[in-house]
Design an enzyme around this catalytic site. Structure first.
Site, short mmCIF file in Angstrom:
data_model
loop_
_atom_site.label_atom_id
_atom_site.label_comp_id
_atom_site.label_asym_id
_atom_site.label_seq_id
_atom_site.Cartn_x
_atom_site.Cartn_y
_atom_site.Cartn_z
CB CYS A 7 -8.62 -3.26 -11.24
SG CYS A 7 -8.71 -2.30 -9.77
CB SER A 33 -13.62 4.29 2.41
OG SER A 33 -12.71 4.21 1.76
CB CYS A 46 -13.63 -4.14 -9.81
SG CYS A 46 -11.92 -3.43 -10.04
NE ARG A 87 -6.93 1.21 -3.09
CZ ARG A 87 -6.20 2.01 -3.51
NH1 ARG A 87 -5.01 2.53 -3.08
NH2 ARG A 87 -6.52 2.51 -4.83
CE LYS A 92 -11.92 3.24 -8.70
NZ LYS A 92 -12.09 1.81 -8.70
NE ARG A 99 -6.15 -1.30 -7.11
CZ ARG A 99 -6.59 -1.50 -6.14
NH1 ARG A 99 -7.15 -0.47 -5.28
NH2 ARG A 99 -6.61 -2.59 -5.53
CD GLU A 105 -10.96 7.31 -18.87
OE1 GLU A 105 -11.70 6.63 -19.40
OE2 GLU A 105 -9.74 7.25 -18.91
CE LYS A 109 -14.46 4.80 -5.35
NZ LYS A 109 -14.52 3.48 -5.56
#
Length: 327
Positions: free
Chosen positions: A129, A273, A119, A204, A194, A216, A232, A247
């Protein structure tokens, strides 16, 4: 009362419960995300992710040894460069942070399996990105840079690449680039499904990749959408992906389940995270049993249909498996 069917017969003791388990996991399906940073003698804890660290290349082997000792054989590298620019040039630099980490890791621990995140967000000065055209990310111009990044990783020793950018057509671009340079056997794990998620906040912080403006949502998925996730995933299968990832994990078990039923490829799920940070915070306050929560989260993800689990708790889970607390 004459009862012929008694499900409790198969719950009577630990031996029978283990014998009839529907969901089984082992260490070989775990992937540990790991942050590498430019500099020397750095092993700094990430404030929002207690127990997770950024490692300079010279300190990386110590963490790889800990992974090996725990029995975790797979890792995913995320790079944090010293210098960023609008084109994210350190992402595909021959001597970039991930490229150096791969060479050192392969030299010291060749038996581990090295996956790299592909990325631009950690490397661009604006935190998006891809390449910008005004305030918009230019999809097609970004594909070339992603392909260059993936190729540089594989040339440095990556066993697998995992594009996380969510640009349309990126899997085909990477596949053509890798194949054209003699890496036809290198697999691609696609961050296919995602979502634009609030669960990414601590990452981040860890990677210094928050966008300097906007968000994003024009390229990551709207979390209201389930059918779009399947679209997707199917597109990336057609373009040559070898593994499909969903994700985040915990709030998207329905998506993991549907993708796993419809797609005949291994399915990965990334416990991100924010999931990690919430468990750590609640455990610190004494609100939950950390070990039991970690195990239950993992099993729920596999039960939904995941074959591969990316988690910051990989070392802990490997230990719980060795103790027989999960498996």
């Amino acid at each position: 009362m004459d009862m012929i069917k008694r499900p409790r017969r198969l719950r009577g003791n630990e031996a029978i419960r283990k014998m009839v388990r529907e969901t089984r996991i082992d260490k070989s399906s775990l992937i540990y995300p790991l942050f590498v940073i430019d500099g020397e003698n750095i092993e700094e804890e990430i404030p929002s992710m207690p127990g997770q660290y950024r490692f300079s290349v010279d300190r990386l082997p110590y963490e790889l040894e800990r992974l090996t000792t725990a029995g975790v054989e797979n890792l995913m590298l995320f790079g944090i460069p010293a210098h960023k620019d609008e084109m994210g040039s350190q992402a595909y630099a021959e001597n970039g942070i991930v490229q150096r980490a791969l060479r050192e890791g392969k030299k010291q621990f060749p038996g581990l399996y090295y996956i790299t995140d592909v990325c631009m967000c950690e490397y661009t000065s604006h935190g998006h990105c891809g390449v910008l055209c005004g305030h918009d990310v230019e999809n097609d111009a970004t594909l070339e840079l992603l392909a260059k990044t993936a190729l540089s990783h594989v040339q440095a020793g990556a066993d697998m690449v995992a594009p996380s950018d969510m640009m349309d057509g990126r899997i085909l671009a990477l596949r053509r680039c890798l194949d054209g340079n003699g890496f036809k056997e290198t697999p691609i794990m696609s961050y296919a499904v995602k979502y634009a998620s609030a669960f990414y906040g601590p990452f981040r912080d860890a990677a210094g990749s928050a966008p300097s403006f906007g968000d994003r949502k024009s390229y990551q998925m709207d979390f209201h959408n389930r059918k779009e996730g399947m679209k997707e995933a199917l597109m990336d299968v057609d373009e040559g992906a070898d593994i499909i990832m969903v994700k985040p994990a915990l709030s998207y078990l329905d998506v993991i389940s549907e993708v796993s039923k419809e797609i005949n490829l291994p399915i990965a799920a990334y416990s991100v995270s924010g999931e990690y940070a919430m468990v750590k915070a609640a455990a610190k306050m004494g609100y939950i049993d950390e070990a039991k929560i970690i195990c239950e989260m993992a099993v729920s993800t596999y039960r939904a249909g995941a074959d591969i689990y990316l988690t910051y708790f990989a070392k802990e889970l490997a230990g719980y498996m060795a103790e027989g607390r999960i498996g």
